[in-house]
Motif scaffolding. Structure first.
Motif, short mmCIF file in Angstrom:
data_model
loop_
_atom_site.label_atom_id
_atom_site.label_comp_id
_atom_site.label_asym_id
_atom_site.label_seq_id
_atom_site.Cartn_x
_atom_site.Cartn_y
_atom_site.Cartn_z
N ARG A 19 10.99 7.70 -11.42
CA ARG A 19 10.81 8.24 -10.07
C ARG A 19 9.32 8.24 -9.74
O ARG A 19 8.49 8.76 -10.51
N VAL A 20 8.96 7.65 -8.60
CA VAL A 20 7.57 7.61 -8.16
C VAL A 20 7.21 8.94 -7.53
O VAL A 20 7.86 9.38 -6.57
N THR A 21 6.18 9.58 -8.06
CA THR A 21 5.80 10.92 -7.60
C THR A 21 4.77 10.89 -6.46
O THR A 21 4.59 11.90 -5.78
N ASN A 22 4.07 9.79 -6.28
CA ASN A 22 3.06 9.69 -5.21
C ASN A 22 3.43 8.59 -4.22
O ASN A 22 2.62 7.75 -3.88
N TRP A 23 4.68 8.62 -3.77
CA TRP A 23 5.18 7.54 -2.93
C TRP A 23 4.39 7.40 -1.63
O TRP A 23 4.15 6.29 -1.16
N ARG A 24 3.97 8.51 -1.01
CA ARG A 24 3.25 8.46 0.26
C ARG A 24 1.93 7.69 0.11
O ARG A 24 1.61 6.80 0.90
N GLU A 25 1.15 8.03 -0.92
CA GLU A 25 -0.13 7.35 -1.14
C GLU A 25 0.09 5.90 -1.57
O GLU A 25 -0.66 5.00 -1.16
N TYR A 26 1.09 5.68 -2.41
CA TYR A 26 1.35 4.32 -2.89
C TYR A 26 1.80 3.41 -1.75
O TYR A 26 1.36 2.26 -1.66
N GLU A 27 2.64 3.92 -0.86
CA GLU A 27 3.10 3.12 0.27
C GLU A 27 1.94 2.77 1.20
O GLU A 27 1.85 1.67 1.72
N ALA A 28 1.04 3.74 1.42
CA ALA A 28 -0.13 3.47 2.26
C ALA A 28 -1.03 2.41 1.62
O ALA A 28 -1.59 1.55 2.32
N GLY A 29 -1.15 2.44 0.30
CA GLY A 29 -1.94 1.42 -0.39
C GLY A 29 -1.32 0.04 -0.29
O GLY A 29 -2.04 -0.96 -0.15
N LEU A 30 0.00 -0.03 -0.33
CA LEU A 30 0.67 -1.32 -0.19
C LEU A 30 0.46 -1.90 1.21
O LEU A 30 0.26 -3.11 1.37
N ARG A 31 0.51 -1.05 2.23
CA ARG A 31 0.25 -1.53 3.59
C ARG A 31 -1.20 -1.98 3.75
O ARG A 31 -1.48 -2.94 4.46
N GLN A 32 -2.11 -1.29 3.08
CA GLN A 32 -3.52 -1.62 3.20
C GLN A 32 -3.83 -3.00 2.63
O GLN A 32 -4.78 -3.66 3.06
N ARG A 33 -3.04 -3.47 1.67
CA ARG A 33 -3.27 -4.79 1.08
C ARG A 33 -3.13 -5.91 2.11
O ARG A 33 -3.72 -6.97 1.96
N GLY A 34 -2.35 -5.69 3.13
CA GLY A 34 -2.17 -6.71 4.15
C GLY A 34 -3.06 -6.53 5.36
O GLY A 34 -2.92 -7.27 6.33
N SER A 35 -3.98 -5.58 5.29
CA SER A 35 -4.85 -5.32 6.43
C SER A 35 -5.89 -6.42 6.57
O SER A 35 -6.45 -6.90 5.57
N LEU A 36 -6.15 -6.84 7.80
CA LEU A 36 -7.16 -7.85 8.08
C LEU A 36 -8.49 -7.22 8.49
O LEU A 36 -9.37 -7.91 9.00
N THR A 37 -8.62 -5.92 8.31
CA THR A 37 -9.88 -5.25 8.65
C THR A 37 -10.99 -5.76 7.75
O THR A 37 -10.87 -5.73 6.53
N LEU A 38 -12.05 -6.24 8.36
CA LEU A 38 -13.17 -6.80 7.61
C LEU A 38 -14.47 -6.26 8.18
O LEU A 38 -14.66 -6.25 9.39
N TRP A 39 -15.30 -5.75 7.31
CA TRP A 39 -16.61 -5.28 7.76
C TRP A 39 -17.68 -5.93 6.89
O TRP A 39 -17.47 -6.21 5.71
N VAL A 40 -18.82 -6.15 7.51
CA VAL A 40 -19.94 -6.79 6.84
C VAL A 40 -21.13 -5.84 6.91
O VAL A 40 -21.56 -5.44 8.00
N THR A 41 -21.63 -5.45 5.77
CA THR A 41 -22.75 -4.53 5.72
C THR A 41 -24.06 -5.25 6.04
O THR A 41 -24.15 -6.48 5.89
#
Length: 327
Positions: A19-41
């Protein structure tokens, strides 16, 4: 698996559930992998162009940072070099940045000479590490095996072997090596450990790594390391005088109590975590290499490991074994 308990009746044994105990954070991390947000310092913009050479020869236009940025985008999104060039150009245009974009020819050429300028992974935790080591095969771009099996045409494109060392606690890849398909696993233990800065508390690998050279390479790196490698079925204890070594103790324990109990006592079951890491690499990065030259393939594998560690840092499941209630 010849050493599984009740192997002939294992289809009746229920599969363990977690049983995954941190499903909310893990799901948000999975969505973040497909994010096209790009910043250049600002530092990245300053270092985008290569510094001027003071020696003889042509002047490089792009720094290693620019090449790595383009290759990382292509690796994460599974694109060829031309498509990578177009993606980076469109992103920089949308951001209103007037910086040059490496063309696909430059990316192909510079990938053969790329070297990481600094450690890209997160700092290792303080204290000794539990290192898991294994290898897997990666296909080389092209028809290769299909031509040989279908038409009997001998192909020069075979396989590459990716050797990985994983931290058992964090699941991150802390060392890697890409070799040809004929390289044996024990010979890569020392090169992998040379990339590990911290002390090793336990080293776990499968039976392919069994042998004296492996034990010597590990103990030279960390003299107090516990080595958990299952000896072969035909393994016999060494006849040297003196106290028995770790391998001899493993052989004696298996002969006395059985292999299943030895696995439980030594914690050999944690080796499954590196199988998970290999499956994660092939699912996220790919099962084949796109580059043609061996040097560029090494760069592709290295950038793939760096990208995979960044994905893992964004979200990792924390699982607990589901306990079955007794009636």
């Amino acid at each position: 698996m010849p050493y599984k308990h009740n192997a002939d009746r294992r289809h009746h044994i229920g599969k363990m559930k977690f049983r995954v105990t941190n499903w909310r954070e893990y799901e948000a991390g999975l969505r973040q992998r497909g994010s096209l947000t790009l910043w250049v310092t600002p530092e990245a913009l300053i270092g985008w162009r290569a510094p001027r050479r003071k020696t003889r020869g042509g002047q490089a236009r792009y720094s290693d940072l620019a090449i790595e940025t383009a290759l990382t985008l292509g690796c994460v999104f599974g694109m060829r070099l031309r498509q990578t060039e177009g993606l980076l150009h469109s992103l920089l245009t949308l951001m209103g940045l007037k910086v040059p974009v490496p063309d696909h020819t430059t990316l192909s050429r510079r990938a053969q000479k790329w070297e990481p300028s600094a450690r890209r992974n997160r700092p290792l935790p303080n204290g000794p590490l539990h290192v898991l080591v294994d290898s897997t095969g990666l296909k080389v771009y092209g028809a290769g095996q299909w031509l040989e099996e279908k038409h009997g045409v001998k192909s020069r494109r075979n396989w590459r072997k990716l050797h990985l060392a994983v931290d058992a606690d964090s699941g991150e890849i802390i060392a890697h090596r890409l070799t040809d398909q004929n390289t044996d696993d024990p010979s890569q233990v020392a090169p992998l450990l040379d990339q590990v800065d911290g002390e090793i508390d336990q080293f776990t690998a499968d039976g392919a790594y069994d042998g004296k050279p492996t034990y010597q390479a590990i103990l030279q790196h960390s003299c107090t390391a516990t080595i958990v490698i299952p000896p072969r079925v035909t393994a016999v204890a060494c006849c040297d005088t003196g106290p028995p070594g770790q391998r001899e103790k493993h052989i004696a324990a298996i002969a006395s109590d059985g292999r299943l109990k030895w696995q439980a006592v030594t914690g050999y079951g944690k080796r499954a975590l590196i199988e998970t890491a290999i499956g994660r690499y092939k699912a996220q990065i790919g099962r084949r290499l796109r580059a043609r030259s061996f040097a560029a393939q090494q760069t592709e594998a290295a950038i793939g490991c760096i990208a995979l560690n960044r994905m893992l840092a964004g979200g990792r499941p924390e699982s607990l074994r589901h306990q079955v209630r007794q009636a």
